[in-house]
Structures are given as C-alpha cells and as structure tokens.
Design a protein around this motif. Structure first.
Motif, PDB file in Angstrom:
ATOM      1  N   UNK A   1      27.819   9.403 -15.893  1.00 23.09           N
ATOM      2  CA  UNK A   1      26.647   9.269 -15.317  1.00 23.09           C
ATOM      3  C   UNK A   1      26.482  10.753 -14.546  1.00 23.09           C
ATOM      4  N   UNK A   2      25.189  11.165 -14.628  1.00 25.80           N
ATOM      5  CA  UNK A   2      24.686  12.483 -13.935  1.00 25.80           C
ATOM      6  C   UNK A   2      24.280  11.884 -12.572  1.00 25.80           C
ATOM      7  N   UNK A   3      24.179  12.999 -11.661  1.00 31.01           N
ATOM      8  CA  UNK A   3      23.564  12.595 -10.368  1.00 31.01           C
ATOM      9  C   UNK A   3      22.257  12.166 -10.302  1.00 31.01           C
ATOM     10  N   UNK A   4      21.281  12.610 -11.345  1.00 29.01           N
ATOM     11  CA  UNK A   4      20.017  12.487 -11.300  1.00 29.01           C
ATOM     12  C   UNK A   4      19.879  11.005 -11.607  1.00 29.01           C
ATOM     13  N   UNK A   8      18.090   7.751  -9.577  1.00 31.25           N
ATOM     14  CA  UNK A   8      17.132   6.924 -10.403  1.00 31.25           C
ATOM     15  C   UNK A   8      17.687   5.577 -10.250  1.00 31.25           C
ATOM     16  N   UNK A   9      18.740   5.200 -10.689  1.00 34.63           N
ATOM     17  CA  UNK A   9      19.395   3.596 -10.908  1.00 34.63           C
ATOM     18  C   UNK A   9      19.452   3.043  -9.489  1.00 34.63           C
ATOM     19  N   UNK A  10      19.966   3.928  -8.583  1.00 34.89           N
ATOM     20  CA  UNK A  10      20.001   3.429  -7.074  1.00 34.89           C
ATOM     21  C   UNK A  10      18.654   3.031  -6.654  1.00 34.89           C
ATOM     22  N   UNK A  11      17.586   3.716  -6.951  1.00 35.51           N
ATOM     23  CA  UNK A  11      16.367   3.523  -6.526  1.00 35.51           C
ATOM     24  C   UNK A  11      15.650   2.078  -7.165  1.00 35.51           C
ATOM     25  N   UNK A  12      16.054   2.247  -8.372  1.00 37.16           N
ATOM     26  CA  UNK A  12      15.484   0.883  -9.341  1.00 37.16           C
ATOM     27  C   UNK A  12      16.060  -0.294  -8.815  1.00 37.16           C
ATOM     28  N   UNK A  13      17.439  -0.277  -8.316  1.00 38.50           N
ATOM     29  CA  UNK A  13      18.213  -1.554  -8.034  1.00 38.50           C
ATOM     30  C   UNK A  13      17.508  -1.782  -6.604  1.00 38.50           C
ATOM     31  N   UNK A  14      17.463  -0.716  -5.607  1.00 40.93           N
ATOM     32  CA  UNK A  14      16.880  -0.927  -4.379  1.00 40.93           C
ATOM     33  C   UNK A  14      15.534  -1.658  -4.389  1.00 40.93           C
ATOM     34  N   UNK A  15      14.507  -1.334  -5.131  1.00 40.09           N
ATOM     35  CA  UNK A  15      13.190  -1.872  -5.209  1.00 40.09           C
ATOM     36  C   UNK A  15      13.348  -3.405  -5.951  1.00 40.09           C
ATOM     37  N   UNK A  16      14.307  -3.864  -6.450  1.00 36.02           N
ATOM     38  CA  UNK A  16      14.350  -5.174  -6.690  1.00 36.02           C
ATOM     39  C   UNK A  16      14.374  -5.964  -5.558  1.00 36.02           C
ATOM     40  N   UNK A  17      14.606  -5.392  -4.395  1.00 34.16           N
ATOM     41  CA  UNK A  17      14.601  -6.291  -3.203  1.00 34.16           C
ATOM     42  C   UNK A  17      13.073  -6.594  -2.685  1.00 34.16           C
ATOM     43  N   UNK A 108      14.860  14.685  -5.855  1.00 30.19           N
ATOM     44  CA  UNK A 108      13.811  15.040  -4.907  1.00 30.19           C
ATOM     45  C   UNK A 108      12.265  15.337  -5.554  1.00 30.19           C
ATOM     46  N   UNK A 109      12.325  15.595  -6.720  1.00 30.46           N
ATOM     47  CA  UNK A 109      10.862  15.810  -7.463  1.00 30.46           C
ATOM     48  C   UNK A 109      10.134  14.493  -7.700  1.00 30.46           C
ATOM     49  N   UNK A 110      10.786  13.399  -7.864  1.00 34.57           N
ATOM     50  CA  UNK A 110      10.250  12.088  -7.928  1.00 34.57           C
ATOM     51  C   UNK A 110      10.064  11.567  -6.415  1.00 34.57           C
TER      52      UNK A 110
END
Length: 196
Positions: A1-4, A8-17, A108-110
């Motif tokens: 999996x690339x860094x971008x 994105x997945x880290x953010x997706x999982x974080x907002x599940x909170x 950064x852009x998102x």
C-alpha cells in the motif's frame, strides 16, 4: 500500500470514532440518544432534499460535504451542547486543536481541502455554509419536536435560548426559519419550552 492510501485509510478509520460521540438529542419518537455521525448523515440528506428552500443558489455537493465533516472534530473535542454556555467558552479552542490533528492524518492536499471546507462552515459566510448551518439547527429541532420537546424540557431550556440558536437558520433559509418559529411556538404552548 502506498503512503497516500495508507493516510486516507488512517483518516477513514479515525472518523469511525464519530459514531461514539453522543449528542443530547434523542432519535425520533423517544429513541436513544443520537450520535454525531447520525446527525451528520441526517443533515446531509436533509440538505439535498430541502435545497429548494435555500435563500441562495448553492453547490449542493459542497454543502453535503460540509454537513458530513462539520462534527468530525468532536472525536477529540467532544460534543458541546447548544445550550451549555460554559462549554461554549472553550469550544473553538478544543475544535481547532482537533481539526489540526484529525484532518492532518490525510495527505496534505486533502487535509488542506477539508480544513478549508470546515473553516468555511464555521465562518458561515458562503451560501453553502449558511444553508449547512440551517440544517445543523433544523435537524435537532425536528427530532426534539418529534419527541414532544422532551430534550428541551429535561434540560430546562427556554424559548430565548432556542431563538438565539435558531436565528442561525434564517440566513440559510427564511422559509425554514418560519417553520422553526411555528415549532418553537407550539413547544411554548405545550410547556416543553419555558416562556422566558
């Protein structure tokens, strides 16, 4: 999996909170307390369905995105009850810190894009932000009304407090503010709101 994609997945999982952040408003017909993600989803659907009542032409996609992301900061900052004057004193500071941490999980852009949309919502100066604020006010008002004003009654909320909050509906929709006023007046008459 690339860094971008990882970010994105880290953010997706974080907002599940966000699903764990309970609000004071109860679901329709005296259901359990609503959570932040349910509130955001409901606002987004409402924005699409009620867009014809906006005072101005709006970019509905942008408005829906505002509705969906406006409370993500509450993962860290917690929900600030609309009528809790003490908590409102620190709300901006708490939410600004949360905004920086949570949105910067993204590339950064998102991150910059979503922070700009969040800030635009908070400033309430664009047509989209004004209408999103109308949804943010109108949605809990509808739920509370469906429950016979029970949440207002249990917190001892006054008509003055509700009008002060709901005045933010008018810049987004004069028509929905008229409906809001009628709902408030009904709840004053039935004793759910203190007439002061």
């Amino acid at each position: 999996m690339d860094e971008r994609l990882r970010k994105q997945i880290d953010f997706i999982l974080e907002i599940d909170k966000e699903k764990n952040i309970l609000r004071q408003t109860h679901l329709t017909n005296k259901g359990r307390r609503e959570n932040d993600s349910e509130h955001a989803w409901h606002m987004a659907i409402m924005a699409y369905l009620l867009k014809e009542y906006s005072n101005e032409e709006i970019d509905i996609t942008k408005t829906i995105l505002m509705c969906l992301i406006h409370d993500v900061v509450e993962i860290d900052a917690g929900d600030t009850y609309a009528y809790d004057e003490d908590a409102k004193k620190t709300q901006k500071m708490r939410e600004d810190a949360a905004k920086e941490r949570i949105y910067n999980l993204l590339p950064k852009d998102q991150a910059e894009e979503l922070i700009a949309i969040f800030d635009e919502f908070e400033a309430a100066k664009s047509p989209e932000a004004r209408f999103a604020h109308a949804m943010d006010n109108f949605q809990p008002l509808l739920l509370n009304n469906s429950n016979g004003g029970g949440d207002w009654k249990s917190h001892g909320v006054t008509k003055t407090q509700v009008y002060e909050r709901q005045i933010g509906t008018k810049p987004g929709s004069d028509y929905l503010y008229e409906i809001t006023d009628a709902i408030i007046q009904d709840n004053i008459r039935n004793g759910s709101l203190k007439d002061e």
